[in-house]
Design an enzyme around this catalytic site. Structure first.
Site, PDB file in Angstrom:
ATOM      1  N   CYS A   1       1.304   0.151  -8.483  1.00  0.00           N
ATOM      2  CA  CYS A   1       2.416   0.786  -7.757  1.00  0.00           C
ATOM      3  C   CYS A   1       3.638   0.948  -8.648  1.00  0.00           C
ATOM      4  CB  CYS A   1       2.760  -0.040  -6.522  1.00  0.00           C
ATOM      5  SG  CYS A   1       3.041  -1.771  -6.894  1.00  0.00           S
TER       6      CYS A   1
ATOM      7  N   VAL B   1       0.994   4.779   5.015  1.00  0.00           N
ATOM      8  CA  VAL B   1       0.451   3.721   5.876  1.00  0.00           C
ATOM      9  C   VAL B   1       1.539   2.684   6.196  1.00  0.00           C
ATOM     10  CG1 VAL B   1      -1.302   1.907   6.069  1.00  0.00           C
ATOM     11  CG2 VAL B   1      -1.897   4.093   5.026  1.00  0.00           C
ATOM     12  N   GLY B   2       2.423   2.431   5.242  1.00  0.00           N
ATOM     13  CA  GLY B   2       3.514   1.481   5.475  1.00  0.00           C
ATOM     14  C   GLY B   2       4.372   1.892   6.668  1.00  0.00           C
TER      15      GLY B   2
ATOM     16  N   GLY C   1       0.837  -1.201   0.000  1.00  0.00           N
ATOM     17  CA  GLY C   1       0.000   0.000   0.000  1.00  0.00           C
ATOM     18  C   GLY C   1       0.866   1.242   0.000  1.00  0.00           C
ATOM     19  N   SER C   2       0.331   2.322   0.540  1.00  0.00           N
ATOM     20  CA  SER C   2       1.040   3.608   0.461  1.00  0.00           C
ATOM     21  C   SER C   2       2.212   3.660   1.429  1.00  0.00           C
ATOM     22  CB  SER C   2       0.078   4.748   0.776  1.00  0.00           C
ATOM     23  OG  SER C   2      -0.262   4.700   2.148  1.00  0.00           O
ATOM     24  N   THR C   3       3.163   4.539   1.132  1.00  0.00           N
ATOM     25  CA  THR C   3       4.305   4.731   2.028  1.00  0.00           C
ATOM     26  C   THR C   3       3.820   5.297   3.369  1.00  0.00           C
ATOM     27  OG1 THR C   3       5.852   4.971   0.217  1.00  0.00           O
ATOM     28  CG2 THR C   3       6.479   6.018   2.287  1.00  0.00           C
TER      29      THR C   3
ATOM     30  N   GLU D   1       5.664  -3.363   0.799  1.00  0.00           N
ATOM     31  CA  GLU D   1       5.688  -3.005  -0.630  1.00  0.00           C
ATOM     32  C   GLU D   1       4.928  -1.696  -0.741  1.00  0.00           C
ATOM     33  OE1 GLU D   1       7.439  -4.569  -2.623  1.00  0.00           O
ATOM     34  OE2 GLU D   1       7.580  -6.615  -1.876  1.00  0.00           O
TER      35      GLU D   1
HETATM   36  O1  LIG Z   1       0.588  -2.479  -7.780  1.00  0.00           O
HETATM   37  C1  LIG Z   1       1.495  -3.203  -7.528  1.00  0.00           C
HETATM   38  C2  LIG Z   1       1.749  -4.577  -8.063  1.00  0.00           C
HETATM   39  C3  LIG Z   1       1.939  -4.620  -9.516  1.00  0.00           C
HETATM   40  C4  LIG Z   1       2.630  -5.890  -9.976  1.00  0.00           C
HETATM   41  O2  LIG Z   1       2.706  -6.884  -9.241  1.00  0.00           O
HETATM   42  O3  LIG Z   1       3.106  -5.894 -11.101  1.00  0.00           O
END
Ligand SMILES: O=CCCC(=O)O
Length: 500
Positions: free
Chosen positions: A298, A246-247, A242-244, A264
């Protein structure tokens, strides 16, 4: 039991609208439920249990109970169950894709593509289950042997996003279940049903009660439920995508209990096109990367840097290709770009476009929300291209997560690298060049966990996925590294008798 769905499932059993805790399909203790919206028309199409912090203890205890047995299960048996799960997901691919489309808004072909991508993870981690190995060493001390063994860490919690609700779960759950951990998933409020369908198939695949659980919750109750899961003493591992912002909260909370975390986080990824690039190749890759799920990945290209000699030509190519996109409800076959998943993304897109225009950016395509215009009830935004983008603009500084592309001009490689790295994030970077020396230099000089060289598609089960800097830490997928995120290493030291 299933409500009247706005689409047909070949296997109606797949639609589950209760949480799965310790192998039982249950309501939240409060009996409250929350609404789930179709981003393609803004209407509620189903509801799910609104779990809160008071629902976590039972789920964690059941997952822990299951762990005590599952941890001892032979890796081959875990692999067989993962393969069975994989086969069942494969059989139900198109139904699962329909659920994903109604939850996220993405075009049906993209949802099917997500399923195909996600199945790479169940397949891969089934193989990984049997490849876990320790080490053995003869140290300097006489008559001694030192060895390491790998063991599953315990109950793992997955806090997952709405943009790839099947792939993100299978990437995490595949590794966890292969390692011998049990897992509780807290899906996003936008996408509970795809995860519940996976949980149903996990049951069918033979995973015992409590090995894979799902606690759904609303946006309002997400922080409380997530925090209580992260703080529970029986939870030993937290994986968050998720977002930085919240991370960082997740990392802080987990640090109190010294929980192992995989994070991530945000991307703001640069995409560099050099004068010597194959422009058609670069444009095709950018189209697929940037407009995938209406810009809501992301790893999407957030800042596109094009060298001065090809800037205008590349802008024309991208504009022509983008103008051919068909925006519509994801369930319609002709749709090539769907809505954004939440109305919050429309606000962000509006703000970035307005800010760019104020600072001299030129909108050469799109620029407006479509929601509310004829035929567009859902959260639609025009695919938008901005040229003359500058580093001071919001769009250069924050992730867009909407279908807005900004093209920045650069002169030299040094300048491109400096500007690409001028961000707190470091998830992925992409570049297009035919110069082999430059290819290697950029691989070394760009600050990102994943580097795409003449490609915009670097995600795969075999490749370690994860960022550096404020894009997080830990790797998902890939050989050894991903499964070990769910394991502990124990060192054994054995002293032998003098006459062994
Ligand atoms: O949004 C993040 C994941 C995108 C991906 O796994 O390629």
């Amino acid at each position: 039991m299933a409500p009247n769905l706005p689409f047909k499932l070949n296997n109606p059993d797949l639609f589950r609208d209760k949480s799965l805790v310790g192998g039982e399909w249950v309501e939240a203790k409060s009996s409250k439920r929350f609404d789930v919206y179709d981003p393609g028309n803004g209407k509620v199409w189903a509801t799910a249990p609104d779990n809160t912090a008071e629902d976590t203890d039972a789920a964690v205890k059941a997952a822990h109970e299951a762990f005590l047995t599952y941890r001892r299960e032979n890796p081959k048996s875990r692999a067989q169950k993962l393969l069975k799960w994989d086969a069942l997901i494969r059989e139900n691919r198109d139904d699962l894709a329909s659920i994903v489309t109604y939850e996220t808004g993405k075009p049906i072909a993209e949802s099917q593509g997500e399923l195909d991508y996600a199945l790479g993870f169940t397949w891969w981690f089934a193989g990984e289950a049997e490849r876990v190995q320790g080490t053995i060493q003869t140290p300097s001390a006489p008559n001694r042997r030192v060895f390491t063994v790998k063991q599953p860490i315990g109950v793992a919690v997955a806090l997952v996003p709405w943009n790839f609700p099947i792939a993100m779960i299978l990437r995490k759950a595949g590794a966890a279940l292969a390692a011998g951990c049990t897992m509780i998933v807290k899906p996003s409020p936008e996408t509970p049903f795809s995860v519940l369908a996976l949980a149903y198939l996990a049951e069918q695949a033979g995973f015992s009660k409590g090995v894979f659980s799902v606690l759904t919750t609303s946006l309002d109750n997400t922080p409380g439920l997530s925090e209580s899961l992260c703080r529970h003493p029986l939870v030993k591992k937290v994986t968050f995508t998720g977002s930085t912002r919240v991370g960082k909260l997740v990392a802080k909370i987990c640090s109190d209990g010294l929980k192992k975390c995989t994070l991530e986080l945000g991307g703001n990824c640069p995409f560099l096109v050099f004068d010597d690039a194959d422009l058609e190749q670069a444009a095709n890759q950018l189209m697929a990367l940037k407009w995938r799920h209406a810009g809501q990945a992301c790893i999407t290209a957030n800042r596109v840097y094009v060298q001065a000699g090809v800037y205008d030509k590349f802008a024309d190519i991208i504009k022509e290709k983008t103008a051919a996109l068909v925006v519509g409800h994801g369930s319609e076959k002709k749709t090539t770009m769907g809505p954004v998943t939440t109305p919050r993304s429309l606000d962000k897109a509006d703000a970035q476009v307005e800010d760019a225009q104020k600072q001299g950016g030129k909108v050469i395509l799109g620029g407006k929300r479509l929601m509310g215009t004829s035929g567009y009830d859902g959260y639609f935004f025009e695919p938008t291209i901005i040229t003359s983008a500058k580093k001071e603009m919001l769009i250069a500084q924050e992730e867009t997560f909407a279908p807005v592309m900004a093209l920045f001009k650069f002169d030299t490689e040094e300048e491109a690298v400096q500007r690409a790295n001028d961000t707190s994030m470091g998830l992925a970077s992409y570049y297009f060049t035919k110069n082999i020396d430059r290819t290697w230099r950029l691989l070394e000089n760009l600050e990102a966990g994943m580097i795409g060289m003449n490609t915009g598609n670097a995600s795969a089960a075999e490749s370690p996925f994860g960022g550096i800097k404020e894009s997080g830490y830990g790797k998902e997928s890939g050989k050894d590294v991903a499964i070990q995120e769910y394991m502990v290493t124990k060192t054994g030291t054995l002293t032998l008798s003098d006459h062994y």
